[in-house]
Design an enzyme around this catalytic site. Structure first.
Site, PDB file in Angstrom:
ATOM      1  N   PHE A  39      -1.553   8.079   4.391  1.00 20.15           N
ATOM      2  CA  PHE A  39      -2.345   8.664   5.492  1.00 20.15           C
ATOM      3  C   PHE A  39      -3.617   9.348   4.997  1.00 20.15           C
ATOM      4  O   PHE A  39      -3.934  10.480   5.401  1.00 20.15           O
ATOM      5  CB  PHE A  39      -1.526   9.675   6.305  1.00 20.15           C
ATOM      6  CG  PHE A  39      -0.482   9.087   7.227  1.00 20.15           C
ATOM      7  CD1 PHE A  39      -0.450   7.727   7.527  1.00 20.15           C
ATOM      8  CD2 PHE A  39       0.473   9.909   7.806  1.00 20.15           C
ATOM      9  CE1 PHE A  39       0.512   7.205   8.389  1.00 20.15           C
ATOM     10  CE2 PHE A  39       1.442   9.396   8.672  1.00 20.15           C
ATOM     11  CZ  PHE A  39       1.459   8.042   8.958  1.00 20.15           C
ATOM     12  N   ASN A  64       5.010   5.985   3.438  1.00 15.68           N
ATOM     13  CA  ASN A  64       4.338   6.719   2.373  1.00 15.68           C
ATOM     14  C   ASN A  64       4.151   8.204   2.640  1.00 15.68           C
ATOM     15  O   ASN A  64       3.439   8.880   1.904  1.00 15.68           O
ATOM     16  CB  ASN A  64       2.980   6.062   2.083  1.00 15.68           C
ATOM     17  CG  ASN A  64       3.146   4.595   1.726  1.00 15.68           C
ATOM     18  OD1 ASN A  64       3.966   4.259   0.878  1.00 15.68           O
ATOM     19  ND2 ASN A  64       2.423   3.718   2.405  1.00 15.68           N
ATOM     20  N   THR A  65       4.745   8.708   3.703  1.00 16.06           N
ATOM     21  CA  THR A  65       4.746  10.152   3.962  1.00 16.06           C
ATOM     22  C   THR A  65       6.207  10.587   3.927  1.00 16.06           C
ATOM     23  O   THR A  65       7.011  10.121   4.739  1.00 16.06           O
ATOM     24  CB  THR A  65       4.105  10.465   5.333  1.00 16.06           C
ATOM     25  OG1 THR A  65       2.726  10.112   5.272  1.00 16.06           O
ATOM     26  CG2 THR A  65       4.229  11.937   5.695  1.00 16.06           C
ATOM     27  N   SER A  87       5.602   4.889   8.831  1.00 18.29           N
ATOM     28  CA  SER A  87       4.941   4.612   7.553  1.00 18.29           C
ATOM     29  C   SER A  87       5.869   5.074   6.429  1.00 18.29           C
ATOM     30  O   SER A  87       6.445   6.155   6.510  1.00 18.29           O
ATOM     31  CB  SER A  87       3.609   5.356   7.458  1.00 18.29           C
ATOM     32  OG  SER A  87       2.667   4.718   8.271  1.00 18.29           O
ATOM     33  N   ASN A  89       0.835  -1.201   0.000  1.00 19.11           N
ATOM     34  CA  ASN A  89       0.000   0.000   0.000  1.00 19.11           C
ATOM     35  C   ASN A  89       0.871   1.253   0.000  1.00 19.11           C
ATOM     36  O   ASN A  89       1.958   1.273   0.561  1.00 19.11           O
ATOM     37  CB  ASN A  89      -0.980   0.000   1.193  1.00 19.11           C
ATOM     38  CG  ASN A  89      -0.429   0.699   2.411  1.00 19.11           C
ATOM     39  OD1 ASN A  89      -0.461   1.922   2.525  1.00 19.11           O
ATOM     40  ND2 ASN A  89       0.125  -0.080   3.352  1.00 19.11           N
ATOM     41  N   LYS A 132       5.796   3.191  17.246  1.00 20.48           N
ATOM     42  CA  LYS A 132       5.761   2.168  16.187  1.00 20.48           C
ATOM     43  C   LYS A 132       6.952   2.324  15.251  1.00 20.48           C
ATOM     44  O   LYS A 132       7.163   3.394  14.677  1.00 20.48           O
ATOM     45  CB  LYS A 132       4.446   2.275  15.404  1.00 20.48           C
ATOM     46  CG  LYS A 132       4.272   1.164  14.370  1.00 20.48           C
ATOM     47  CD  LYS A 132       2.840   1.075  13.886  1.00 20.48           C
ATOM     48  CE  LYS A 132       2.645  -0.048  12.879  1.00 20.48           C
ATOM     49  NZ  LYS A 132       1.244  -0.182  12.439  1.00 20.48           N
ATOM     50  N   ASN A 156       5.905  -1.773  11.373  1.00 15.95           N
ATOM     51  CA  ASN A 156       5.118  -1.266  10.256  1.00 15.95           C
ATOM     52  C   ASN A 156       5.463  -2.077   8.994  1.00 15.95           C
ATOM     53  O   ASN A 156       6.124  -3.113   9.084  1.00 15.95           O
ATOM     54  CB  ASN A 156       5.440   0.226  10.069  1.00 15.95           C
ATOM     55  CG  ASN A 156       4.218   1.004   9.619  1.00 15.95           C
ATOM     56  OD1 ASN A 156       3.550   0.614   8.670  1.00 15.95           O
ATOM     57  ND2 ASN A 156       3.916   2.098  10.300  1.00 15.95           N
TER      58      ASN A 156
END
Ligand SMILES: Cc1cc2nc3c(=O)[nH]c(=O)nc-3n(C[C@H](O)[C@H](O)[C@H](O)COP(=O)(O)O)c2cc1C
Length: 353
Positions: A114, A175-176, A173, A110, A214, A243
């Site tokens: 966010f 993706n940021t 994460s 994915n 995390k 993650n």
């Protein structure tokens, strides 16, 4: 529930993954997913960070980003549910498509970025929830374009702490842009220090609200241990490991394997469990660890616990196995604990570390 899922599951898996997910959330909101038995399982009850969990199997962040269905997910048999990641402002995330199934590998990639409706909408929902249904953690992040990451985490923490049983600071994460850089000790220290200041200024019980950190599975072991040491020194209550990964193991077979984003599911199991084991070994029972990554069976959950996890979470396997998986893992775990002669699952934490 499983009869319905046997009919609907293949239909959902024939749809684009994000459409399937949105329909699933809608069906859950309408109460179509049913309920698992709520028989109490004394041998699975665990206390972590001052909270009592009816069983150690939780729903990982990302399934219910906007806190739409925590009660419904608890009813499926989860011992706790984590909602989010939530950011101060609503944001739409990356362009579609941004979720990819890797069916042959029982994995997902994915790059959502966010997407969420923002903290105010989530606060309104969480405020309405019936807390007697079970424990709900809130996972917090930052907006993509925010110039001040620490300010963002503070805002979401202040807004949502009153409605959370615990909070997870998500700095992992992929993706940021730049988010994972916050895991470096020099960036992490001011962030955690600020959150602890804010927490200690709250009045009443929430001045002790558990805060977890995390981490990404792609951290070098030494960097993960440094982050864990800092977390412990700052008074954090636990770690979530891990993650999704930006690694693409050679053994992946699916045609989607080169999509950009974070990989989760079965191929993440060994890597995330190894990091968990190493961090547990280095810091012992000082900080409880929530073990996440590739859990698809009771045995997987038990392996993480024996490697050092006090609690576990899963998400991707639900996509392939459906809601009946939760009860099957919880039942199976109860049996594995009994087969090993333990009166309680806590006795197994870290014995293979
Ligand atoms: C579609 C999707 C969205 C996710 N979104 C988030 C998120 O918003 N925040 C977060 O901390 N983790 C998020 N995750 C990561 C999961 O919480 C979990 O750490 C990871 O998927 C590994 O567990 P699994 O292999 O059981 O899926 C997401 C995972 C998936 C598959």
């Amino acid at each position: 529930m499983s009869v319905l899922y046997r009919l609907v599951g293949p239909v959902l898996r024939g749809l684009d993954p994000e459409t399937a997910h949105n329909l699933t959330l809608r069906a859950l909101e309408l109460g179509l997913a049913g309920k698992a038995s709520n028989r109490s399982r004394v041998s699975l009850q665990v206390s972590v960070a001052g909270l009592t969990f009816p069983n150690p199997v939780g729903l990982a962040a990302g399934f219910d980003k906007d806190a739409r269905v925590p009660g419904r997910m608890l009813a499926l048999g989860f011992g706790f549910v984590e909602v989010g990641s939530l950011t101060p402002k609503a944001q739409s995330g990356n362009p579609l498509p941004r979720i990819f199934r890797l069916a042959e590998d029982e994995a997902v990639i994915n790059r959502l970025g966010f997407n969420n409706g923002g903290m105010d909408a989530a606060a309104a929902r969480l405020e309405q929830r019936n807390r007697s249904y079970g424990l709900v953690g809130v996972n917090i992040g930052k907006n993509k374009t925010s110039p001040d990451a620490i300010e963002d985490y503070q805002l979401v923490f202040e807004k949502l702490a009153p409605f959370a049983d615990y909070v997870v600071v998500n700095v992992s994460s992929p993706n940021t842009p730049g988010l994972r850089d916050l895991q470096a000790v020099e960036s992490l220290r001011p962030l955690l220090t600020r959150l602890f200041e804010v927490r200690s200024n709250l009045s009443g019980e929430i001045s002790r609200l558990p805060i977890f950190l995390k981490l990404a599975p792609d951290l070098a072991i030494d960097d993960a241990i440094a982050a864990a040491d800092l977390a412990a020194a700052c008074g954090m209550d636990g770690l979530v490991i891990s993650n999704t990964t930006i690694d693409r193991p050679e053994f992946l077979r699916s045609s989607n394997k080169l999509e950009a984003g974070g990989l989760s599911g079965r191929p993440l199991f060994d890597k995330s469990t190894e990091l968990l084991r190493q961090v547990y070994r280095a810091q012992g029972s000082r900080l409880p660890i929530v073990g996440v990554g590739g859990i698809a069976s009771a045995q997987d959950a038990y392996t993480k616990i024996r490697a050092g996890a006090s609690l576990v979470q899963l998400y991707s396997a639900l996509i392939y196995q459906g809601p009946g998986l939760v009860s099957s893992i919880v039942d199976g775990l109860e049996k594995l604990v009994a087969d090993d002669g333990f009166a309680n699952v806590a006795e197994a934490i870290g014995i293979d570390a």
